[in-house]
Write a protein that holds these residues in place. Structure first.
Motif, PDB file in Angstrom:
ATOM      1  N   TRP B 124      16.280   5.858  -0.866  1.00 29.08           N
ATOM      2  CA  TRP B 124      15.985   5.083  -2.196  1.00 29.08           C
ATOM      3  C   TRP B 124      17.425   4.426  -2.435  1.00 29.08           C
ATOM      4  O   TRP B 124      17.343   2.979  -2.732  1.00 29.08           O
ATOM      5  CB  TRP B 124      15.402   5.789  -3.212  1.00 29.08           C
ATOM      6  CG  TRP B 124      13.882   6.171  -3.063  1.00 29.08           C
ATOM      7  CD1 TRP B 124      13.569   7.227  -3.137  1.00 29.08           C
ATOM      8  CD2 TRP B 124      13.042   5.378  -2.522  1.00 29.08           C
ATOM      9  NE1 TRP B 124      12.143   7.117  -3.146  1.00 29.08           N
ATOM     10  CE2 TRP B 124      11.863   5.929  -2.621  1.00 29.08           C
ATOM     11  CE3 TRP B 124      12.849   3.719  -2.504  1.00 29.08           C
ATOM     12  CZ2 TRP B 124      10.535   5.534  -2.422  1.00 29.08           C
ATOM     13  CZ3 TRP B 124      11.759   3.370  -2.145  1.00 29.08           C
ATOM     14  CH2 TRP B 124      10.284   4.115  -2.059  1.00 29.08           C
ATOM     15  N   LEU B 127      18.180   1.581  -0.252  1.00 27.54           N
ATOM     16  CA  LEU B 127      17.441   0.524  -0.219  1.00 27.54           C
ATOM     17  C   LEU B 127      18.032  -0.303  -1.526  1.00 27.54           C
ATOM     18  O   LEU B 127      17.971  -1.656  -1.420  1.00 27.54           O
ATOM     19  CB  LEU B 127      16.068   0.946  -0.246  1.00 27.54           C
ATOM     20  CG  LEU B 127      14.750  -0.374  -0.230  1.00 27.54           C
ATOM     21  CD1 LEU B 127      15.016  -0.665   1.264  1.00 27.54           C
ATOM     22  CD2 LEU B 127      13.369   0.328  -0.187  1.00 27.54           C
ATOM     23  N   VAL B 153      11.765  -0.712  -7.309  1.00 25.49           N
ATOM     24  CA  VAL B 153      11.286   0.271  -6.756  1.00 25.49           C
ATOM     25  C   VAL B 153      11.936   1.622  -6.653  1.00 25.49           C
ATOM     26  O   VAL B 153      11.684   2.547  -7.257  1.00 25.49           O
ATOM     27  CB  VAL B 153      10.637  -0.226  -5.748  1.00 25.49           C
ATOM     28  CG1 VAL B 153       9.622   0.937  -4.975  1.00 25.49           C
ATOM     29  CG2 VAL B 153       9.667  -1.334  -5.522  1.00 25.49           C
ATOM     30  N   PHE B 157      11.731   5.226  -8.547  1.00 27.50           N
ATOM     31  CA  PHE B 157      11.667   6.621  -7.906  1.00 27.50           C
ATOM     32  C   PHE B 157      12.673   7.483  -8.123  1.00 27.50           C
ATOM     33  O   PHE B 157      12.516   8.746  -8.260  1.00 27.50           O
ATOM     34  CB  PHE B 157      11.237   6.473  -6.444  1.00 27.50           C
ATOM     35  CG  PHE B 157       9.744   5.924  -6.003  1.00 27.50           C
ATOM     36  CD1 PHE B 157       8.696   6.864  -6.272  1.00 27.50           C
ATOM     37  CD2 PHE B 157       9.504   4.746  -5.654  1.00 27.50           C
ATOM     38  CE1 PHE B 157       7.503   6.460  -5.843  1.00 27.50           C
ATOM     39  CE2 PHE B 157       8.348   4.161  -5.446  1.00 27.50           C
ATOM     40  CZ  PHE B 157       7.345   5.065  -5.574  1.00 27.50           C
TER      41      PHE B 157
END
Lengths: 657, 524
Positions: B124, B127, B153, B157
Motif C-alpha cells: 500500500w 502504491l 485508497v 487501508f
C-alpha cells in the motif's frame, strides 16, 4: 587587516561545532578551555579588525561591507549573508567579545563539576557567535538571525538546569516574551522593505530621507517593540528577573552585559531612520524613563541578590533607551559599555558570593562577607560605586551623559531620571551592606526565619520556600571560601574596567580625542548636551554626585544596623508591581479559556459537529448504513484500485515503446 | 512552455517504479516463513524507494536551472476519444515536491515499519508513493484526478489496518470527506473540457491547452470553487480540517508521515498548478477569501493546539497553521510570496515527517502520546531530545533553519500585497512558539519518574533515519539558494500568467524607485 573580519563570527561558531561533536569526550575542564579559546580568538580578530579600521581615514572608508554568499533571493528580495564593519559595530563587537572571554574564563571555575559541563560551553559559544552576528550583520535580516540566535541560547541557558520546573518555565517565558518583540521586528522589516526595496542598512539609510514621517514612526515603534522584548522594557520586562534561574555566568553575560543591550544597539543602528521620527523618539524616551524608575523601585525591595541586580539591569537599560529617545546615541553606547563592565562585575561578584556560600542567594541570610571574601568585596565595591554613580567611576560619567542630554531635551524625563539615580544609589548600597557588612547571618539558622523571600512568580515562591525549608547551606563550622583563580581574574579585570571606563568619553577637552568620538561619523554629532554651557554641565554634574552620595548615605543609615525593615519593602514592590498577576488576569486566563472554548466547542461541536452530522444524517437516511459499515466502503475502495491498476496496465502497453 | 522529450522516459519510470514495487511486494509467495516474508517485503520496499530516490535525484540534476517551463515532458495520447493523455512534466514548482516524496518514503517505510502483515503495508505504501508522484507530475487534469484519488485508497487501508484508537471511524471519515471534495473537482474538470470543446472544437483534458480557454468571470469562479473544494479538504484549509486530527492521531507512523508530509501538499500544489493556471481572474477575485481562511487557520490552529494533550493532535493543529501560511503565500500572488509558499511546502514536509518519526519513536518506548504522561525525557534520551529540539525550532521558524526562509518570504510577499492579513499572520509566529515550547517542557524537562527514566535514547538505525532530515533542515535554512533558483523561474512565469489574465499586477511594486515619480505611499 579587515578581510579576516569573518573570523569574529566564525571562531565561536567553530567552537560550537567542535563541542557538538567532541564536547562529551573533552569533558570538564577541557571543553571549557576550548570554548574560552574560541571566544578569545574572536576577541583577537576583533582587535585586529579594529586596528585595521582605525588605520583608515575617518569617514566613509571606515564602513566596510563583506558579503559571503547570497542567502535568500526570490522576486525583488536579495539578502546577502554579510557583515558590516563600521565604528558602531566594532565598538559593540569589542566589548561583546572582550566581556565574553572573561565570562567564559570565569565559567570554567563556576561550572566545575556540573554534570552537563560541555553542554554549557557549547551553548555559550553559540551565544557568542549569534551575538557577534547580531552586531555585525550587514542587513536587518542578518541581524535578525543573530537576534533569534541569542534569544534561543538565552532559552537554553535559562532552562539549563531543566530538571527544575522553575528554570524550565523561566526559559520558556523568556522565549515567548522575546517572540512578541520579534513579531515587531518582522513587521518593521516588511514595512521598510516595501518602502525602500531593500533590507541592507546602507540601502535603507540611503532612502531614510524619502520615508514619510508615518512610515518612519511606524517602523521605529515596531523596532522598539522588538527592542522592548529583548531589552526587557515596559511592558515586556517580566521575563528578565525570572531569567535569573540560569547559572550566574549566564546572567552576567547574557542578561546584563550583552544580549539585553541588543535592543539599544538595534535602535542606535537605525538612528538615521529614528532621527526622522520624533514621535517615536518621545515614546522611546518616555518608556525608557518609566522602566528605569519602575525597575529601580523594585530593586529596592528584593531579597534575592541576583534579583536585585536583575531589576537594576532593567532600570539601567531604561536609561539607555532614555538616551536613545533623546537622540543621544553615543551616550547610550557609552552607558551600555560602562554598564557591561560594572553589571557583569556585579553578577560575577554575586556568583562568587553564591559559590562561596554554597548556593545561598538570600541577602537576608548573608552579611559580614567582606572578612571571608576580601577580593570579591573589593571588586564588588568598584561595581557598586560605578552603578551608584560615584565620581569619578564610569557610571558617573556615563549616566551623567544620559541625564545631561535628557535635561536638554525632555526636562520632565530628567526629573524621573534623577529620582531613579537616587534610588539606584540606595538599592546598590543596600545590597552591598546586607551582603558584605554587619552580622554574619549565615551562621545562624534562625536568620532564615525572616520575611518570606521575594519572588516574581508563584512557582519561584514555591521554589524559594522549599529552599528555605532545607537546612542551612553551610554547616555551622564551615566558612565561605574565596573564588578560584579562573574566577578571580575576570573579577579584577572587570573591576578595573568598571572603575576607569569613564575615560572612554570624558566631557571636557583634554587635548586627547575621546575614544568614543570615533562614533561621531555614524551618529552625526547631534548631542543636545553639546549646546549646554559649561556652568550648566558643572551644576548637573554636582547634582548627580549629590544624589549619588545621598542615596548611599540613606542606605548606610537605614541598613547598617539591621536587616529587617518591612516598611521599606512593601509587598507592592516585592511582587513587582503585581505585573505578573496582572498579565495572568488580563491575558493568561482569558487566553486559556478561549483556547479551551475553541478546541472543545468550536472545533469539536460546531465545525466537526457539522461534518459528523452530515455523515450520520446521510447514513441514517438510507439503508446504506449497514452496507457502509459492513464493507461497502472497503469494496468500493478496492474497486478504485482495481480500476486504476487496469488503467495503468493499459497505459503501459501504449506508453512503453 | 518548452517541450522537451528526453531519450529515456524519466518521469514515467519515476511514477511506475513504486507501482511495480507494490505489485512485487504483493506477489511475495505466502509459503515462506513469516520472518522471511517480513524481511523480503521490507527489502523490496527499501530497494524500490531507494531506486525511486536515485531517479528523482537524477531528475533534479538534469533539471535546467533558469527555465520556468515544464521539463522532461512525456506525452502519449491515451484515450483519444475521451481527450485524456498520459502527459507528465516537471517544473520548478513540482520538482522539489517530487524529490521530497522520494526522500520521505524510504524514511517512512523504515522508520514506521509494522510487525503485522508487512506485505500489505509495504504494498500500500508503495502504491501511495506512485500516486503522489503521479499527482505531482501530471499535466493532464484527468490523469491528475486519477492519481489524486488513487492516493486515498492506500491511506484508507493503512489507517484502518495498522492504525490506533478509533481507526476505522477516522479512516472512513478521511475517505468520504476527501472523496466528496474530489467529486466536485471531477465535475468542474468535465465542465471545463466541455467549455473548451465548444470554443475550439477540441475535446481535451490537457492542462496546457485548457489554460487558454476563455471563461467568463462567473464561470471561472464556479470552476475555481469546484477545484478548490477538493484541494481545501485535502490540504486541509480551515474550516475543512476536522478529519485531519482524527486521521493523524489514528494513523501508524509511516502513514502519518505520508499523510501529513506529502499528501497535504497535494492540496496546496493543486491550488497552484490548477487554480492559478486555469482560473487566474477568479484567483485574484477570491484571493481575499482564501487569505482569510489561511490566516484563520494560522491563528485558530495555534490556539487549538495550545490545549491539546495528545502530541499527534497537537501536531495536526500546528500543521493547520503551517498550511495556512502556505495558502496565504500562494494568494499573495507575488513572486516572493508564491516562491515562499512552494518552499514552505517542502520545508513543512521535512519538518512534519521528522516530528511524526520522533513522536512515533517516543510512542514505541513509552506507549503514549499524552504529554502529561511524559516527563524529563531529556536526561535519559539526550539525542532524542536534541533532535526534537532542532525540528521544533524549525517548525517555530527560527532563522538558520529551513522553516524560516519559506515563512519569511510568504509574510513579506503577503505584507506588500495584503498588509493586514500579513500582520495578523505574524501573530502566528508568537503562538507557534507558545504551544511547541509548552509541549517540549512537558515531555522533556523536569525530573523523569521511574517509568520515563527508563526511556531508551535513539538507536543507530533511528539516528541514521532522522539525520538526513536534520541535515536538510539546516542546509535549506542556511543555503536555500539552489532550491529557490529552481523554484523562482516557474513561479515568475505563473505570476506573469496571472497578471496577464487580469491585466494588472496583483501585487504592488516594491520600493520608491518603482513607485510613480513624486508619489509616495503612506501608511493609512
Amino acid at each position: 587587516m579587515i578581510h579576516a573580519a569573518y573570523l569574529m563570527v566564525l571562531l565561536p561558531l567553530a567552537g560550537f561545532a567542535v563541542l557538538v561533536v567532541l564536547g562529551r569526550r573533552l569533558g570538564d575542564p577541557w571543553a571549557g578551555w576550548l570554548a574560552t579559546l574560541a571566544v578569545a580568538g574572536s576577541f583577537v580578530a576583533t582587535c585586529v579588525t579594529y586596528a585595521g579600521l582605525l588605520s583608515r581615514p575617518s569617514g566613509a572608508s571606515r564602513e566596510v561591507t563583506q558579503n559571503f554568499f547570497t542567502w535568500i533571493s526570490a522576486g525583488p528580495l536579495h539578502v546577502h549573508a554579510g557583515i558590516l564593519v563600521d565604528p558602531l559595530s566594532m565598538t559593540m563587537a569589542l566589548f561583546v567579545s572582550g566581556v565574553s572571554t572573561l565570562i567564559h574564563l570565569y565559567s570554567i571555575g563556576y561550572m566545575k563539576r556540573d554534570r552537563d559541563f560541555p553542554k554549557f560551553f557549547l551553548y555559550l559559544n553559540l551565544f557568542v557567535a549569534s551575538m557577534m552576528l547580531l552586531v555585525l550583520g550587514s542587513s536587518l535580516l542578518v541581524t535578525f538571525v543573530g537576534w533569534e540566535g541569542v534569544g534561543l541560547c538565552s532559552y537554553f541557558l535559562i532552562a539549563y538546569w531543566f530538571e527544575r520546573p522553575s528554570a524550565a518555565s523561566a526559559g520558556k517565558k523568556a522565549f515567548i516574551y522575546n517572540r512578541i518583540g520579534d513579531a515587531g521586528f518582522l513587521l518593521a522589516m516588511f514595512l521598510l522593505f516595501e518602502k525602500t526595496g531593500t533590507l541592507s542598512y546602507r540601502g535603507i539609510f540611503a532612502h531614510a530621507s524619502d520615508l514619510s514621517t508615518g512610515v518612519a514612526t511606524a517602523a521605529c515603534l515596531l523596532l522598539f517593540l522588538a527592542a522592548a522584548g529583548k531589552s526587557a522594557q515596559i511592558p515586556l520586562f517580566p521575563w528578565l528577573p525570572d531569567a535569573m534561574e540560569g547559572p550566574t555566568p549566564v546572567s552576567a553575560l547574557i542578561h546584563a552585559a550583552t544580549m539585553v543591550t541588543a535592543g539599544v544597539y538595534l535602535l542606535c543602528r537605525m538612528s538615521p531612520v529614528l532621527a526622522t521620527a520624533h514621535d517615536a523618539q518621545l515614546v522611546i524616551a518616555s518608556v525608557g524613563a518609566a522602566t528605569a524608575f519602575v525597575g529601580a523601585t523594585i530593586a529596592c525591595a528584593q531579597d534575592d541578590i541576583k534579583k536585585v541586580v536583575a531589576f537594576s539591569t532593567v532600570s539601567q537599560l531604561g536609561y539607555m533607551f532614555l538616551a536613545v529617545g533623546t537622540g543621544a546615541y553615543e551616550a547610550a553606547i557609552f552607558l551600555m559599555v560602562a554598564h557591561a563592565f560594572y553589571k557583569g562585575l556585579l553578577f560575577l561578584g554575586s556568583g562568587s558570593v553564591i559559590h562561596g556560600l554554597h548556593d545561598e542567594q538570600d541577602l537576608k541570610r548573608m552579611g559580614g562577607l567582606a572578612r571571608y571574601l576580601p577580593l570579591t568585596a573589593v571588586t564588588f565595591a568598584s561595581g557598586w560605586f560605578a552603578l551608584a554613580g560615584v565620581p569619578p567611576l564610569s557610571g558617573f560619567w556615563a549616566k551623567g551623559d544620559v541625564l545631561d542630554n535628557a535635561f536638554a531635551r525632555y526636562p520632565t524625563l530628567w526629573v524621573i531620571g534623577i529620582i531613579t539615580a537616587a534610588l539606584t544609589a540606595y538599592y546598590s548600597s543596600r545590597l552591598f551592606i546586607l551582603a558584605f557588612t554587619g552580622e554574619a547571618r549565615w551562621r545562624h539558622s534562625e536568620a532564615t526565619g525572616g520575611p518570606a523571600p521575594a519572588s516574581t512568580s508563584p512557582a519561584a515562591a514555591a521554589q524559594a520556600a522549599q529552599a528555605a525549608s532545607v537546612a542551612a547551606h553551610l554547616g555551622p563550622h564551615e566558612e565561605p571560601h574565596e573564588a578560584p583563580v579562573t574566577m578571580a581574574v575576570p573579577l579584577v579585570v572587570l573591576a578595573v574596567a568598571a572603575f576607569a571606563a569613564g575615560m572612554l568619553s570624558l566631557p571636557w577637552h583634554t587635548g586627547i580625542t575621546r575614544p568614543l568620538a570615533w562614533l561621531d561619523p555614524v551618529f552625526g554629532s547631534s548631542l543636545y548636551a553639546a549646546h549646554q554651557s559649561t556652568a550648566t554641565k558643572w551644576v548637573l554634574g554636582v547634582v548627580d554626585s549629590l544624589v549619588a552620595f545621598g542615596g548611599i548615605g540613606a542606605a548606610w543609615l537605614l541598613w547598617r544596623r539591621t536587616w529587617r525593615r518591612p516598611a521599606l519593602e512593601p509587598d507592592f514592590l516585592r511582587r513587582v508591581w503585581y505585573v505578573n498577576e496582572l498579565y495572568d488576569l488580563l491575558i493568561g486566563r482569558p487566553g486559556a479559556r478561549l483556547a479551551s472554548f475553541a478546541s472543545g466547542v468550536i472545533d469539536r461541536r460546531a465545525i466537526d459537529g457539522v461534518v459528523e452530522g452530515v455523515g450520520t444524517a446521510t447514513r441514517g437516511a438510507g439503508s446504506a448504513l449497514r452496507r457502509l459499515q459492513t464493507g461497502f466502503l472497503r469494496q468500493y475502495a478496492l474497486g478504485i484500485v482495481l480500476g486504476i491498476v487496469l488503467l495503468l496496465a493499459f497505459m503501459l502497453t501504449r506508453v512503453w515503446p | 512552455m518548452i517541450h522537451h522529450e528526453p531519450e529515456f522516459p524519466f518521469l514515467t519510470t519515476l511514477v511506475l517504479l513504486p507501482a511495480v514495487g507494490a505489485v512485487l511486494a504483493a506477489l511475495v509467495p505466502r509459503s515462506i516463513s513469516k520472518e522471511a516474508e517480513r524481511r523480503l517485503v521490507q527489502a523490496i520496499g527499501l530497494v524500490t524507494t531507494l531506486l525511486t530516490l536515485a531517479l528523482a535525484i537524477w531528475v533534479t540534476v538534469r533539471f535546467r536551472v533558469g527555465d520556468g517551463g515544464y521539463q522532461m515532458t512525456s506525452r502519449h495520447s491515451w484515450a483519444a476519444t475521451l481527450g485524456i493523455s498520459w502527459h507528465l512534466g516537471v517544473d520548478g514548482i513540482s520538482l522539489f515536491l517530487v524529490l521530497l516524496t522520494a526522500v520521505l518514503f524510504p524514511v517512512a517505510l523504515t522508520g514506521g515499519a509494522v510487525k503485522q502483515n508487512p506485505r500489505s503495508f509495504v504494498a500500500w505504501m508503495l502504491l501511495l508513493e506512485a500516486g503522489c508522484l503521479g499527482s505531482f507530475l501530471s499535466l493532464d487534469v484527468i490523469l491528475f484526478f486519477i492519481f489524486f484519488d488513487l492516493t486515498l485508497v492506500p491511506v484508507y487501508f493503512v489507517i484502518a489496518g495498522w492504525g490506533f484508537g478509533n481507526r476505522s471511524h477516522a479512516a472512513t471519515k478521511f475517505f468520504l470527506y476527501t472523496f466528496l471534495g474530489s467529486a466536485l473537482m471531477l465535475v468542474a474538470m468535465v465542465a471545463l473540457a466541455v467549455i473548451h470543446d465548444s470554443q475550439t472544437g477540441v475535446f481535451t483534458f490537457d492542462l496546457v491547452s485548457l489554460a487558454h480557454t476563455h471563461l467568463s468571470l462567473s464561470d471561472q469562479v464556479l470552476l475555481f470553487l469546484g477545484f478548490t473544494a477538493a484541494f481545501a479538504v485535502k490540504a486541509p484549509v480551515f474550516p475543512f480540517h476536522t478529519w485531519s486530527p482524527d486521521a493523524y492521531a489514528a494513523a501508524p507512523t509511516g502513514g502519518a508521515v505520508a499523510l501529513a508530509a506529502i499528501m497535504a501538499k497535494l492540496g496546496t500544489y493543486g491550488i497552484i498548478r490548477f487554480d492559478l493556471t486555469l482560473f487566474p481572474r477568479a484567483t485574484v477575485d477570491l484571493a481575499p477569501l482564501l487569505l482569510t481562511l489561511g490566516v484563520a487557520g494560522i491563528v485558530y490552529g495555534a490556539v487549538v493546539a495550545c490545549v491539546q494533550r495528545d502530541l499527534k493532535r497537537l501536531v495536526a493543529y500546528s500543521s493547520l497553521g503551517h498550511l495556512g501560511f502556505i495558502v496565504i503565500g500562494i494568494f499573495a500572488l507575488s513572486t516572493d510570496g508564491l516562491a515562499g509558499g512552494v518552499l514552505a511546502m517542502v520545508n513543512h514536509g521535512i519538518i512534519i515527517a521528522a516530528i511524526f518519526l520522533l513522536i512515533g519513536w517516543i510512542y514505541e518506548r513509552r506507549g503514549t502520546w499524552n504529554v502529561k504522561e511524559l516527563k524529563g525525557l531529556q536526561r535519559p534520551a539526550p539525542i532524542l531530545a536534541a533532535s526534537f529540539t532542532v525540528v521544533m525550532l524549525a517548525a517555530i521558524g527560527l532563522p538558520g533553519l529551513n522553516g524560516f526562509v519559506g515563512e519569511f518570504l510568504i509574510l513579506l510577499g503577503t505584507f506588500v500585497a495584503h498588509r493586514w492579513w500579513a500582520v495578523v499572520a505574524t501573530a502566528g509566529v508568537v503562538l507557534s512558539a507558545l504551544y511547541l515550547l509548552w509541549a517540549y517542557q512537558q515531555a522533556f524537562h523536569g525530573v523523569a519518574d521511574e517509568v520515563n527514566a527508563q526511556t531508551r535514547d535513539l538507536s543507530w538505525r533511528e539516528g541514521l533515519l532522522i539525520a538526513p532530515l536534520i541535515v536538510l533542515i539546516v542546509l535549506i535554512g542556511v543555503y536555500p539558494k539552489p532550491v529557490l533558483d529552481r523554484i523562482t523561474p516557474s513561479v515568475n512565469d505563473l505570476v506573469a500568467h496571472v497578471d496577464r489574465a487580469t491585466g494588472a499586477p496583483a501585487a504592488p511594486k516594491i520600493g520608491y524607485r518603482a513607485a510613480a515619480p513624486g508619489r509616495t505611499r503612506r501608511l493609512p
